[in-house]
Scaffold this motif. Structure first.
Motif, short mmCIF file in Angstrom:
data_model
loop_
_atom_site.label_atom_id
_atom_site.label_comp_id
_atom_site.label_asym_id
_atom_site.label_seq_id
_atom_site.Cartn_x
_atom_site.Cartn_y
_atom_site.Cartn_z
N LEU A 38 -31.88 55.24 42.19
CA LEU A 38 -31.90 53.87 41.67
C LEU A 38 -33.19 53.62 40.94
CD1 LEU A 38 -30.85 52.08 45.00
CD2 LEU A 38 -29.34 53.15 43.32
N MET A 39 -33.19 52.57 40.15
CA MET A 39 -34.40 52.16 39.44
C MET A 39 -34.46 50.64 39.45
SD MET A 39 -35.30 52.88 35.45
CE MET A 39 -36.59 52.00 34.58
N THR A 40 -35.64 50.10 39.72
CA THR A 40 -35.85 48.68 39.55
C THR A 40 -36.31 48.48 38.11
OG1 THR A 40 -36.45 48.41 41.87
CG2 THR A 40 -37.08 46.64 40.38
N MET A 41 -35.36 48.14 37.26
CA MET A 41 -35.60 48.13 35.83
C MET A 41 -36.22 46.82 35.36
SD MET A 41 -32.84 48.61 32.72
CE MET A 41 -32.20 46.93 32.86
N PRO A 42 -37.36 46.88 34.66
CA PRO A 42 -37.90 45.68 34.01
C PRO A 42 -37.06 45.32 32.78
CG PRO A 42 -39.59 47.38 34.30
CD PRO A 42 -38.26 48.02 34.55
N GLN A 43 -37.14 44.06 32.37
CA GLN A 43 -36.23 43.56 31.34
C GLN A 43 -36.39 44.22 29.98
OE1 GLN A 43 -39.18 42.03 31.68
NE2 GLN A 43 -39.65 42.09 29.51
N PHE A 44 -37.57 44.80 29.68
CA PHE A 44 -37.79 45.30 28.33
C PHE A 44 -37.20 46.69 28.09
CE2 PHE A 44 -41.54 46.62 30.78
CZ PHE A 44 -41.57 47.98 30.53
N VAL A 45 -36.76 47.38 29.15
CA VAL A 45 -36.35 48.77 28.99
C VAL A 45 -35.17 48.94 28.02
CG1 VAL A 45 -35.43 50.80 30.18
CG2 VAL A 45 -37.32 49.51 31.19
N PRO A 46 -34.12 48.08 28.05
CA PRO A 46 -33.04 48.28 27.09
C PRO A 46 -33.49 48.19 25.63
CG PRO A 46 -32.29 46.89 28.88
CD PRO A 46 -33.78 47.06 29.05
N ALA A 47 -34.59 47.51 25.35
CA ALA A 47 -35.10 47.40 23.98
C ALA A 47 -36.24 48.38 23.71
CB ALA A 47 -35.58 45.97 23.71
N LEU A 48 -36.51 49.28 24.65
CA LEU A 48 -37.66 50.18 24.54
C LEU A 48 -37.69 50.99 23.25
CD1 LEU A 48 -40.20 51.19 26.04
CD2 LEU A 48 -38.76 52.91 27.14
N PRO A 49 -36.56 51.54 22.76
CA PRO A 49 -36.63 52.35 21.54
C PRO A 49 -37.13 51.58 20.31
CG PRO A 49 -34.58 52.79 22.71
CD PRO A 49 -35.22 51.60 23.37
N ALA A 50 -37.12 50.26 20.37
CA ALA A 50 -37.60 49.47 19.23
C ALA A 50 -39.13 49.48 19.13
CB ALA A 50 -37.11 48.03 19.32
N VAL A 51 -39.80 49.79 20.23
CA VAL A 51 -41.26 49.74 20.22
C VAL A 51 -41.90 51.08 20.55
CG1 VAL A 51 -41.35 47.29 20.78
CG2 VAL A 51 -41.33 48.96 22.64
N GLN A 52 -41.10 52.03 21.01
CA GLN A 52 -41.66 53.32 21.42
C GLN A 52 -40.66 54.43 21.15
OE1 GLN A 52 -43.36 53.38 25.39
NE2 GLN A 52 -42.60 55.43 25.74
N ARG A 53 -41.14 55.51 20.56
CA ARG A 53 -40.26 56.66 20.30
C ARG A 53 -39.98 57.37 21.62
NH1 ARG A 53 -40.17 56.94 14.86
NH2 ARG A 53 -42.02 56.18 13.75
N VAL A 54 -38.72 57.45 21.98
CA VAL A 54 -38.33 58.10 23.23
C VAL A 54 -37.34 59.21 22.92
CG1 VAL A 54 -38.73 56.05 24.64
CG2 VAL A 54 -36.48 56.42 23.63
N SER A 55 -37.33 60.22 23.75
CA SER A 55 -36.39 61.32 23.59
C SER A 55 -35.98 61.81 24.96
CB SER A 55 -37.02 62.47 22.78
OG SER A 55 -38.16 62.97 23.43
N GLY A 56 -34.85 62.47 25.03
CA GLY A 56 -34.40 63.03 26.29
C GLY A 56 -33.48 62.13 27.08
N PHE A 57 -33.29 60.88 26.63
CA PHE A 57 -32.36 59.99 27.32
C PHE A 57 -31.93 58.88 26.36
CE2 PHE A 57 -36.59 58.28 28.14
CZ PHE A 57 -36.44 56.92 27.85
N ASP A 58 -30.86 58.21 26.74
CA ASP A 58 -30.31 57.12 25.95
C ASP A 58 -30.28 55.88 26.83
OD1 ASP A 58 -28.88 55.35 24.39
OD2 ASP A 58 -27.25 56.73 23.93
N VAL A 59 -30.98 54.81 26.44
CA VAL A 59 -31.02 53.61 27.27
C VAL A 59 -29.64 52.98 27.43
CG1 VAL A 59 -33.44 53.08 26.80
CG2 VAL A 59 -31.66 52.17 25.28
#
Length: 267
Positions: A38-59
């Motif tokens: 499980l993860m206690t997800m903060p609200q900004f994570v679904p929009a994370l790719p808009a502010v940070q380049r991420v790889s290896g997963f899809d929000v």
């Protein structure tokens, strides 16, 4: 159980801080979707790719199941600024323009978004300065104002070290009943809070999803839990299942639209 911004197995709690929760998100989404991680997800994570380049997963593979808490904010200034209420602050901010500085903890952070909403609604143009925490720079004299989370700001307000001007909750906070909310001051657009939700991989089977939601629902109304959250500066967040997922979608879209207006791009 999971801890905030972390992913964990069924028998242990593992903190995975860093990279705006990207490390925890990747750990969750790489784990078997069996309901034990499980993860206690903060609200900004679904929009994370808009502010940070991420790889290896899809929000898009994240599925929030049960809300746990919200973290509202309060606009605070040091006494040296010489303002006692929001109208006085706005008058000063319009006079000083970008010479008025505010602390934020990153473009995706709720304190920065709250100031952006206030700026859009009032025409002020304060200059943002990045810090790890938004309250401490006020106490040290590095900036002129900030939106601080209640758990950081309330002790400083009560000690007279900071002046609270308005809270971002729909109504006044029980922790700061003497401070108005933005809505009652004619600025309903400045309503925002961090929120947290128990989140799993979207592939977790529905029966396990239902069990996890039921487990959170059983604990959330406990007076001891609620009292502890309130004392720590948090507010209840009792959305579950489909209602929570629709709320998270609207919040993501709101964040993305605001990032676009601010010209924020992935770093």
């Amino acid at each position: 159980m999971a801890c905030s911004g972390a992913a964990s197995g069924a028998s242990s709690r593992v903190r995975r801080p860093g990279a705006n929760t990207a490390l925890a998100t990747e750990a969750l989404l790489r784990a078997p979707p069996d309901g034990h991680t499980l993860m206690t997800m903060p609200q900004f994570v679904p929009a994370l790719p808009a502010v940070q380049r991420v790889s290896g997963f899809d929000v898009a593979d994240l599925l929030p199941l049960a809300g746990t808490a919200q973290a509202p904010l309060v606009l605070v200034v040091p006494p040296r600024l010489g303002v006692a209420d929001l109208p006085g602050f706005l008058a000063l901010a319009r006079t000083r323009g970008e010479a008025l500085s505010f602390a934020h903890a990153g473009h995706a952070g709720v304190p920065n978004l709250a100031m952006a909403l206030l700026a859009e609604a009032t025409g002020i143009r304060p200059m943002g300065v990045a810090f790890r925490n938004t309250v401490q720079p006020l106490l040290s004299g590095d900036v002129d104002c900030a939106f601080g989370f209640l758990h950081d700001a309330v002790p400083q307000i009560r000690a007279g070290k900071l002046v609270g001007l308005a809270v971002t909750t729909p109504a006044r906070s029980p922790l700061l009943p003497e401070i108005p909310c933005f809505a009652e001051l004619g600025l309903p657009a400045v309503e925002i809070a961090a929120w947290f939700a128990v989140t799993v991989h979207r592939a977790v089977p529905p029966p396990l999803q239902a069990r996890l939601i039921a487990a959170v629902e059983a604990v959330r109304p406990d007076p001891a839990v609620q009292d502890r959250l309130t004392a720590a500066g948090f507010a209840p967040f009792a959305l579950d299942g489909a209602a929570l997922q629709e709320f998270a979608r609207r919040e993501r879209d709101r964040h993305l639209a605001l990032f676009a207006r601010l010209g924020v791009t992935p770093e």
